[in-house]
Design an enzyme around this catalytic site. Structure first.
Site, short mmCIF file in Angstrom:
data_model
loop_
_atom_site.label_atom_id
_atom_site.label_comp_id
_atom_site.label_asym_id
_atom_site.label_seq_id
_atom_site.Cartn_x
_atom_site.Cartn_y
_atom_site.Cartn_z
N LYS A 84 3.55 48.49 -6.07
CA LYS A 84 2.12 48.58 -6.41
C LYS A 84 1.81 48.36 -7.89
O LYS A 84 0.73 47.90 -8.23
CB LYS A 84 1.55 49.94 -5.98
N ASP A 135 -6.93 52.38 -2.08
CA ASP A 135 -6.45 53.71 -1.68
C ASP A 135 -7.47 54.81 -2.00
O ASP A 135 -7.80 55.63 -1.15
CB ASP A 135 -5.13 54.04 -2.38
#
Ligand code: ATR
Length: 283
Positions: A69, A105
């Site tokens: 990420k 997220d």
């Protein structure tokens, strides 16, 4: 699949347990979008090649998961402001060869919290437990809801302090670090307490990050963990009269936002949730 099928996927390592392919393919079926989504195990040393492959093959979108990420950002053409503030990307959109990184997220978490537990976060007192990767996006997205206070506590104080300072400088966040010893008092006053730590995750299902008796009845207890679907923290908080919010919604809505960025269509979130739930319960 035919020669016009648009390709999507998720890259990570390990990736074999990812529920994203099941969930996104259900979303494609549900909406009639001619797309398909697969999981790719990509070693860290081949991350750049994987992104180049996405470009070469004309994939429209990728999700990015652990451990890529942060490192994937170096290979993209642009990074959305939120993803930049968070310092991590979990969704790539291929805009005619230009790769743009987003982070869904935190906003996925907040959408799920608002739809499932507390529609109005403005003016609320929020406590976040943990200062790891998951906490970053959540703090950033919660801050945008204009809470009255946003307190972050972590077992390791330095990480909570560094995270609150980073968000304060970068995005004007009101997040403030508090000591773990100050948590009892903070929880007694809080409207929402969010667990982003791994405490209570299978197999340690009887552990709780804080004593649920510290929460006031009517407050929201929220847990990012979705295995088990209802953690001991949520179970005990519910017994005290709290409203509870489990981690499955965050997973579903981070995927729902990704679907919407890629296709421009509203995501069929209920069907996506049903698909993931069914894969857990074997129904
Ligand atoms: P993630 O990306 O899922 O947030 P992480 O970055 O490894 O994972 O962060 C895990 C979080 O859980 C951290 O905040 C960690 O606290 P430390 O920074 O002190 O390590 C927290 N955590 C893990 N085990 C814990 C425990 N037994 N008690 C309290 N906090 C714990």
């Amino acid at each position: 699949m035919d020669s016009n099928t648009v390709m999507y996927g998720v890259i990570g390592d390990p990736i074999g347990h990812s529920k994203s392919p099941l969930m996104q393919n259900r979303a494609f079926r549900e909406t009639g979008v001619n797309g398909t989504y697969a999981a790719f195990r990509v070693k860290p040393e081949r991350l750049g090649e994987a992104v180049a492959g996405m470009r070469a093959l004309g994939f429209r979108g990728l999700n990015v998961t652990i451990p890529h990420k942060v490192d994937v950002m170096a290979y993209l053409d642009a990074i959305d402001e939120g993803a930049m503030a968070i310092g991590a990307v979990n969704t790539i959109v291929n805009e005619n060869g230009r790769l743009v990184g987003y982070n869904t997220d935190g906003i996925g978490y907040v959408r799920s919290l608002k739809e499932e537990a507390e529609p109005e976060l403005a003016g609320k007192k929020i406590v976040v437990l943990g200062a790891g990767g998951a906490a970053r996006g959540i703090l950033w997205a919660l801050n945008r809801e204009r809470p009255a206070s946003l307190l972050v506590a972590n077992r390791t104080w330095d990480k909570a302090k560094a995270l609150a300072d980073h968000l304060g400088e970068g995005s004007g966040s009101i997040a403030k670090a508090i000591r773990w010893e100050e948590l009892r008092e903070a929880c007694l006053e809080a409207d929402v307490v969010v667990n982003t730590t791994s405490v209570g995750m299978a197999p340690n299902v009887s552990e709780t990050p804080v004593d649920p008796a510290w929460l006031k009845p009517g407050a929201v207890a929220s847990d990012l963990i979705y295995n088990p679907l209802t953690t001991a923290f949520l179970q005990q908080a519910q017994e005290r009269g709290c409203r509870i919010h489990g981690g499955l919604g965050m997973f579903v809505y981070q995927g729902a936002y990704a679907f919407e960025y890629w296709t421009g269509q509203p995501a069929p979130a209920a069907a996506m949730r049903e698909e993931v739930l069914a894969s857990f319960t074997g129904k």
